[in-house]
Design an enzyme around this catalytic site. Sequence first.
Site, PDB file in Angstrom:
ATOM      1  CE  LYS A 193      45.130  26.514 -84.759  1.00 59.06           C
ATOM      2  NZ  LYS A 193      43.958  26.746 -83.946  1.00 59.06           N
TER       3      LYS A 193
HETATM    4  C1  LIG Z   1      43.281  26.838 -82.603  1.00 59.93           C
HETATM    5  C2  LIG Z   1      42.254  25.841 -82.203  1.00 59.93           C
HETATM    6  C3  LIG Z   1      40.940  26.222 -81.866  1.00 59.93           C
HETATM    7  C4  LIG Z   1      40.542  27.643 -81.672  1.00 59.93           C
HETATM    8  O1  LIG Z   1      40.620  28.437 -82.783  1.00 59.93           O
HETATM    9  P1  LIG Z   1      40.408  30.026 -82.617  1.00 59.93           P
HETATM   10  O2  LIG Z   1      40.184  30.489 -84.014  1.00 59.93           O
HETATM   11  O3  LIG Z   1      41.645  30.563 -81.991  1.00 59.93           O
HETATM   12  O4  LIG Z   1      39.201  30.219 -81.765  1.00 59.93           O
HETATM   13  C5  LIG Z   1      40.010  25.231 -81.645  1.00 59.93           C
HETATM   14  N1  LIG Z   1      40.338  23.933 -81.692  1.00 59.93           N
HETATM   15  C6  LIG Z   1      41.585  23.526 -81.987  1.00 59.93           C
HETATM   16  C7  LIG Z   1      41.875  22.057 -82.061  1.00 59.93           C
HETATM   17  C8  LIG Z   1      42.598  24.458 -82.228  1.00 59.93           C
HETATM   18  O5  LIG Z   1      43.850  24.052 -82.476  1.00 59.93           O
END
Ligand SMILES: *Cc1c(COP(=O)(O)O)cnc(C)c1O
Length: 398
Positions: A193
């Site tokens: 991210k």
């Molecule tokens: C990556 C992602 C999540 C989950 O994030 P985590 O920190 O891995 O729990 C939730 N929603 C979307 C749209 C994502 O791309």
Amino acid sequence: MAADNNINVPFHRPEIGMDEVEAVTKAMLSGWLTTGPASKEFEAEVAGFVGAKHAVALNSCTAALHLALSAVGLKEGEHVIVPSMTFAATAEVASYFKAIPSIVDIEPRTMNISPEAIKRKIVEIKKSGGTVRAVLPVHFAGLPCDMDAIGAIAKEHDIHVIEDAAHAIPSSYKGRPIGGISDVTCFSFYATKTVATGEGGMAVTDDQQWAEHMRVMSLHGISKDAWKRYSAEGSWYYEIDYPGFKYNMTDTAAAMGLVQLKKAEQMRLKRQAIADTYDQAFAKLDKWIETPARPIEEGTIHSHHLYVLRLNLAALAIDRAAFIEQLRARGVMASVHFIPLHIHPYYRNTFGYKPEDLPVSYEEYMRAISLPIFPSMSSREIAHVTSTVADLCKANDR
Ligand SMILES: *Cc1c(COP(=O)(O)O)cnc(C)c1O
């Protein structure tokens, strides 16, 4: 352009420098491995960055979504409205409560949840005697949803808005940072991210009681923070008020997050420049491909977490899977965001969805390709992506 044969462009490369290494080392040597001063500082920095009163540091965005739904009092049998074009996490958290994830379609241009579809779904649920507790908009790729329209619908029907902002830091909607708009906003600091701590997440809100609830539930339902409990000025005494969870952030992750947050806008600008280069290069290929939506409202800012091309399948002799395979063969790693929720076996079998029930997300999924976009991409890597896409379009003209 001549093909660049000695290059492999990964889909993602983490943006970790010596600043992060030094910060994590310092945290490791400080004596606080788990939730401590760095987590508190990271909460304060994120809250300030997005313009929210409270922030709760967690070990994932999934945990943040779970606790946000707990804070707004989601109960068994109630409905939570989610878009089809998202990751597993957005909908699975409703199942934690034995609540019903009601999946709705997206807008074709932005690939964000359709406010019209939200409205129709609420009316349908209410007609059948059901209760809608919340809607979870996802800012797809980092492009903010139509928050004015969603906020108005939520107000009219008295439901909560919990933003899945896993892609959206830093993003802004009409001059306001994502995180300072709705009831609760949930961020992800997962490895790929825009702000990365390996695993990590945060819930932000202006509501003090919700923040307190999420904080307590994030650590076993215990009414005191562990770091206060174990620190010199704290005491040995604690009380379990609820059966909680184990969702707290580590200080090593927070230390990394603090460095990443400082670079977040600079990294966003680098991704934006790559998106600009892609857009320019692909404008000439509009017979075969469509470039992703850019913000149209004044003051709306895209985080450019993802760059999602869409193929005009009618103009190409190959499908999306073959296009991705040919990209890979030429050293360009691509991906797909997302396989719509409603076509996965769990949602098909449990709720009876068919692909054509949510036709926009299904059709956009069939032609979507996510290209590499990360701050450390070299101009050679960027040029290799654009020339490879151009070559493949021309070579596969129908
Ligand atoms: C990556 C992602 C999540 C989950 O994030 P985590 O920190 O891995 O729990 C939730 N929603 C979307 C749209 C994502 O791309």
